[in-house]
Design an enzyme around this catalytic site. Structure first.
Site, PDB file in Angstrom:
ATOM      1  N   LYS A   1      -7.969  -9.116   4.377  1.00 15.19           N
ATOM      2  CA  LYS A   1      -8.359  -8.848   5.760  1.00 15.19           C
ATOM      3  C   LYS A   1      -7.626  -9.818   6.672  1.00 15.19           C
ATOM      4  CE  LYS A   1     -12.737  -9.639   5.039  1.00 15.19           C
ATOM      5  NZ  LYS A   1     -12.762  -9.892   3.586  1.00 15.19           N
TER       6      LYS A   1
ATOM      7  N   THR B   1       0.860  -1.181   0.000  1.00 19.47           N
ATOM      8  CA  THR B   1       0.000   0.000   0.000  1.00 19.47           C
ATOM      9  C   THR B   1       0.896   1.230   0.000  1.00 19.47           C
ATOM     10  OG1 THR B   1      -1.716  -1.188   1.213  1.00 19.47           O
ATOM     11  CG2 THR B   1      -1.820   1.218   1.231  1.00 19.47           C
TER      12      THR B   1
ATOM     13  N   CYS C   1      -3.343  -1.453   9.056  1.00 23.23           N
ATOM     14  CA  CYS C   1      -3.841  -0.799   7.838  1.00 23.23           C
ATOM     15  C   CYS C   1      -4.605   0.492   8.103  1.00 23.23           C
ATOM     16  CB  CYS C   1      -4.725  -1.773   7.054  1.00 23.23           C
ATOM     17  SG  CYS C   1      -3.822  -3.205   6.410  1.00 23.23           S
TER      18      CYS C   1
END
Length: 458
Positions: free
Chosen positions: A157, A121, A266
């Site tokens: 997840k 990310t 996250c």
């Protein structure tokens, strides 16, 4: 297809193991030699349900290997994923040094054409910088090798990452090249059979989509927590409100469960990083800042409720704590609400007896042999010698406890439910006081006094 994954952390291991599971030849690389040695000895550095068996299967079939030799790993891959960490820097922005370091290694050791894919990310524009770094390193080698770059953010997840990878909602690819799209379609074909899941867009849009997705989910959590705090003051029950708004298909039930705040690797990091990126572009995102601030305040709520219940006198009290990880089915304690609660309790002079099905080892690594912390191996053991019970993580094994045992064991029969696992009336019927999040005025039943007492934490 031969695949190299740079980084053998959470995202890298899940990516590598799942790609190997469908037949690709995968080598996972990490500069941490101890981590690679551990993986080669069949010891996983993290807990993720199902990952151990997928890794074992890949290794057994000769499709998955681990290396700390950059030259070997980079030489192996036709497709090279960068899946290293992007932690927050002191300003809240994403620190992409590890990404650029990986890009430099790729440029240094490439032996043939490769497609370099950013899986981490990263802020918008990072994949362009990866391209520049690889090109600059190849130029320094006087190498004519060709390469391409693409963005392919992960949507995994924690606690269900293997299933998320095997059965994705969408496979997002950022590229303007039809040739690159063809390679990635081939790579992901085993995951794209039932219906079209692969979405192709430009690189910058793909990078922003990942941040926007996490920011939206974090926003829903902070929103319902804000409403929960309002509900307490207005005498409403947030669980009834949640059901009422969730029935609207435009809203839905996902991510509107009130509690003691979100954590993990996250949401906190990505909301802050998106805010920092926007500010760097001259735009101040007020909503993102509010999401962060509401969450930070929400992590204080459980301690406030405990302190108010005991009228500010927690010195010498022992609190049983169920749940340390930031969510169930993981051992991750990064930004976990349990950490703020424990640290606040210690500052107030209280002791903690904590149980978590998976995160005790991680907690030990964080706090060591700290005075005031006792880690136990069952939820029942956590109750022994405790004055009260607090719940920070909604592990399934906590959902149907023996309330009579809790009542008999605690010195003060009270449950502080940071995840609203229980119905207040049920808890009260067992002779326990109950303090939830956004439950009608923080209702507590003092049966021994034959009355009901309400406490509203400020």
């Amino acid at each position: 297809m031969k695949v190299t994954v740079m980084g053998s952390g959470y995202v890298g291991l899940v990516t590598g193991a799942c790609l190997a599971h469908v037949g690709h030849q995968v080598m996972c690389f990490d500069i941490d030699e101890a981590r690679i040695a551990s993986l080669n000895s069949n010891h996983l550095p993290l807990f993720e349900p199902g990952l151990d068996s997928v890794i074992a299967s890949g290794v057994r079939e000769g499709l998955l290997s681990f290396s700390s030799d950059a030259e070997e790993a980079i030489g192996h891959g036709q497709v090279i994923f960068i899946a290293v960490g992007t932690p927050q820097d002191h300003n809240g922005a994403a620190d992409t040094r590890h990404v650029m370091s990986a890009a430099g290694l790729i440029g240094q050791y490439m032996k043939d054409y490769a497609l370099v894919v950013t899986k981490s990310t990263v802020p918008v524009g990072t994949t362009d910088r990866v391209r520049e770094t690889v090109a600059r390193t190849l130029q320094a080698r006087h190498s004519p090798l060709a390469f391409d770059v693409a963005s392919n953010p992960e949507f995994l997840k924690e606690g269900s990452a293997v299933n998320d990878f095997m059965k994705p909602d969408r496979i997002l690819v950022g590229t303007e090249s039809k040739a690159v799209e063809k390679i990635l379609r081939q790579l992901y074909a085993p995951f794209n059979r039932n219906h079209e899941r692969l979405m192709v867009m430009d690189i910058r849009s793909a990078e922003l989509t990942k941040y926007a997705a996490n920011a939206m989910l974090a926003t829903k959590i902070s929103f319902i927590n804000e409403i929960a705090n309002i509900a307490e003051r207005m005498g409403a029950d947030i669980e009834k409100v949640r059901q009422g708004i969730g029935a609207d298909p435009r809203i839905g039930y996902h991510f509107i469960y009130p509690g003691c705040g979100y954590g993990g690797s996250c949401f906190p990091k990505d909301v802050a990083a998106l805010e920092a990126s926007a500010i760097a572009e001259g735009y101040r995102p007020q909503l993102l800042r509010a999401v962060r601030e509401v969450n930070a305040r929400q992590k204080e709520r459980l301690f406030e409720k405990i302190s108010d219940y005991f009228r500010g006198d927690l010195k010498g009290k022992t609190i049983a704590l169920w749940g340390l990880s930031f969510k169930p089915r993981t051992d991750d304690m990064r930004e976990a609400p349990s950490r703020m609660l424990m640290e606040s309790l210690w500052d107030a002079g209280a002791q903690v007896r904590a149980y978590d099905p998976q995160a005790a080892g991680v907690c030990q690594q964080i706090y060591g042999q700290r005075q005031g912390l006792t880690l136990v191996d069952s939820k029942e053991a956590a109750l022994e010698g405790a004055d009260a019970l607090a719940i920070c993580t909604e592990w399934k094994s906590f959902w149907a406890p023996d309330f009579a045992l809790i009542r008999a064991t605690l010195a003060t029969p009270v449950i502080f439910d940071g995840r609203n696992l229980f119905e207040p009336d049920c808890v009260i019927s067992h002779g326990l006081d109950y303090v939830g999040i956004g439950r009608i005025g923080v209702v507590q039943a003092q049966q021994s006094e034959g009355r009901v007492r309400s406490i509203n934490a400020a």
